[in-house]
Design a protein around this motif. Structure first.
Motif, PDB file in Angstrom:
ATOM      1  N   LEU A 196       2.290  -5.378  -1.426  1.00  0.00           N
ATOM      2  CA  LEU A 196       3.121  -4.917   0.212  1.00  0.00           C
ATOM      3  C   LEU A 196       2.515  -4.833   1.292  1.00  0.00           C
ATOM      4  O   LEU A 196       3.247  -5.124   2.359  1.00  0.00           O
TER       5      LEU A 196
ATOM      6  N   TYR B 226      -1.213   6.804  -8.574  1.00  0.00           N
ATOM      7  CA  TYR B 226      -1.005   6.840  -7.923  1.00  0.00           C
ATOM      8  C   TYR B 226      -1.692   6.953  -6.757  1.00  0.00           C
ATOM      9  O   TYR B 226      -2.606   7.016  -5.618  1.00  0.00           O
TER      10      TYR B 226
ATOM     11  N   ASP C  81       3.515   3.720   3.242  1.00  0.00           N
ATOM     12  CA  ASP C  81       2.642   2.687   2.461  1.00  0.00           C
ATOM     13  C   ASP C  81       3.288   1.535   3.460  1.00  0.00           C
ATOM     14  O   ASP C  81       2.911  -0.004   2.715  1.00  0.00           O
TER      15      ASP C  81
ATOM     16  N   ARG D 137      -4.798   5.644  -4.640  1.00  0.00           N
ATOM     17  CA  ARG D 137      -4.359   5.826  -2.997  1.00  0.00           C
ATOM     18  C   ARG D 137      -5.275   6.257  -2.323  1.00  0.00           C
ATOM     19  O   ARG D 137      -5.025   6.020  -0.442  1.00  0.00           O
TER      20      ARG D 137
ATOM     21  N   THR E 226       8.414   2.304  -0.075  1.00  0.00           N
ATOM     22  CA  THR E 226       7.053   1.222  -0.473  1.00  0.00           C
ATOM     23  C   THR E 226       7.479   0.261  -1.117  1.00  0.00           C
ATOM     24  O   THR E 226       6.686  -0.542  -0.656  1.00  0.00           O
ATOM     25  N   TYR E 227       8.502   0.615  -1.900  1.00  0.00           N
ATOM     26  CA  TYR E 227       8.613  -0.668  -3.153  1.00  0.00           C
ATOM     27  C   TYR E 227      10.100  -0.948  -3.310  1.00  0.00           C
ATOM     28  O   TYR E 227       9.853  -2.005  -3.926  1.00  0.00           O
TER      29      TYR E 227
ATOM     30  N   ASP F 143      -0.551  -3.746  -8.920  1.00  0.00           N
ATOM     31  CA  ASP F 143      -1.230  -4.518  -8.463  1.00  0.00           C
ATOM     32  C   ASP F 143      -0.094  -4.762  -6.926  1.00  0.00           C
ATOM     33  O   ASP F 143       1.005  -5.230  -6.972  1.00  0.00           O
ATOM     34  N   GLN F 144      -0.909  -4.084  -6.110  1.00  0.00           N
ATOM     35  CA  GLN F 144      -0.291  -3.513  -4.470  1.00  0.00           C
ATOM     36  C   GLN F 144      -0.342  -4.412  -3.714  1.00  0.00           C
ATOM     37  O   GLN F 144       0.061  -4.328  -2.957  1.00  0.00           O
TER      38      GLN F 144
END
Ligand SMILES: Cc1ncc(COP(=O)(O)O)c(C=O)c1O
Length: 394
Positions: free
Chosen positions: A297, A87, A216, A91, A246-247, A293-294
């Motif tokens: 966000l 990550y 993020d 990122r 973030t998540y 897959d980000q």
């Protein structure tokens, strides 16, 4: 709870502590709700939205396996630590050795607190932003160290002025805490500030602990950096990061410290004595969160952005002075003219409107006069909260 203080005295190191602000607030709100009040909570930074299905499915599938229920390695499974390194590479283009420069945490709060335990002796100094996340000073105080507050002032963009720290404090200082995107002010730091901080840390032999759980959650075209992107940062920095914001995984308790390998090794030794890591399915799902897959966000951040705009315009209508934050999940608002006591203000607002916000003074004396609004609540409830506040004040 019954009061047993007269019989069992607490250790001196915790005797002056009160329960964490939100622990007390949770109790108060439970009482108000039991009495029939419709309370809207825009106080705590706990995201209301869920993680993706892929993350939850990994948790469930992993939990169904027979061999995932034992203890896991201290500091996180190799797969989780590798996912953190992947990550950071993807990122931030930061290269990390998953075995030496990454450690898994039971939520970043745990690591933030424990950093003070592994680095500070009684008499050492911790340089702590004010306002700031309370755990930096609590950890230092429990370690017996002295907290020197660095005021974060609006006129300085809520960045600390490193040039005015008294030399006697600098000599004893071992940790400089930074946190951008910032809680509670929503401020961001330019690259030039990180460069200055790294030079400062080298010159004075101080570790920078950069607390970065909001990298993020950014709006418009802003993308928050990692401090480790700066040349030479690993020599003098550790960065704390978290899956909580973030998540949307705050309740899962999963975070990380990355950077300076010596400091990471001290955390490893200490934590191996005091905790036994996390549940394997949580690590497995965390690895999926970090490496899948980000793109979702961006849509999530768009929801926060709409809420931010609702809050900023609502508060302005009610007479607060507010800047529009470019990142994190908070709006930091100066109280309307004539109001100076944030605790009293938030208490009155809660009792009279049912809207719960956080008094700025919870984050330090330089937070007095402000309130912090969290964006982690459903959009229609935020809209209603703003309406209630506007009606109440006008
Ligand atoms: C600045 C800051 N650091 C750390 C944390 C803790 O996050 P975690 O859930 O990873 O313990 C928070 C949570 O609100 C925060 O605002």
């Amino acid at each position: 709870m019954t009061d047993t203080h007269s019989f069992f005295k607490p250790a001196d190191r915790i005797a002056s502590f009160k329960p964490y602000f939100f622990a007390s607030l949770n109790r108060k709100i439970a009482e108000l709700k039991a009495n029939g009040m419709d309370v809207i909570r825009i106080d705590m930074g706990s995201p209301d939205l869920p993680p993706t299905d892929a993350i939850i499915e990994e948790l469930v599938n992993s939990a169904r396996k027979k061999d995932t229920h034992g203890y896991t390695p201290n500091g996180g499974t190799p797969e989780y630590r590798k996912a953190v390194a992947d990550y950071y590479a993807e990122r931030f283009e930061v290269d990390l050795d998953p075995n030496k420069e990454v450690i898994g945490l039971i939520g970043s709060k745990e690591g933030l607190f424990n950093l003070s335990q592994v680095l500070l002796n009684p008499g050492d100094v911790a340089l702590v932003p004010d306002p700031g996340y309370p755990v930096y000073s609590a950890g230092a105080t429990i370690a017996g160290a002295r907290v020197v507050n660095l005021p974060l002032l609006k006129e300085n963009g809520f960045l600390p002025d490193l040039k005015v720290i008294p030399p006697a404090d600098l000599e004893k200082a071992k940790i400089l805490w930074l946190n951008y995107p910032n809680n509670p002010t929503g401020a961001i730091a330019p690259t030039s500030f990180y460069e200055e901080a790294i030079l400062f840390a080298r010159e004075h032999h101080i570790l920078i602990a950069h607390d970065a759980p909001y990298t993020d959650v950014c709006f418009e075209d802003y993308h928050a950096p990692s401090i480790l992107q700066l040349p030479g940062a690993k020599d003098v920095c550790v960065e704390f990061n978290s899956l909580s914001k973030t998540y949307n995984m705050a309740g899962w308790r999963l975070g990380m410290a990355v950077g300076n390998p010596e400091v990471i090794s001290y955390l490893f030794t200490y934590k191996s004595q005091m905790d036994t890591s996390n549940f394997a399915p949580v690590f497995a799902a965390g690895a999926v969160a970090l490496t899948s897959d980000q793109s979702w966000l961006e849509a999530r951040n768009q929801i926060y952005r709409e809420r931010r705009d609702l809050v900023v315009s609502g508060l302005r209508k009610a007479g607060f002075q507010v800047d529009t934050p470019q990142a994190a999940i908070y709006v930091w608002a100066h109280l309307p003219t004539g109001e100076t006591d944030s605790t009293n203000f938030c208490e009155r607002m809660l009792q009279e409107t049912g809207v719960s916000t956080t008094p700025g003074v919870v984050y330090g004396q330089h937070g007095e006069g402000y309130v912090r609004i969290s964006l982690g609540t459903a959009t229609p409830r935020i809209a209603e909260a703003m309406q209630r506040i506007v009606n109440w004040i006008n």
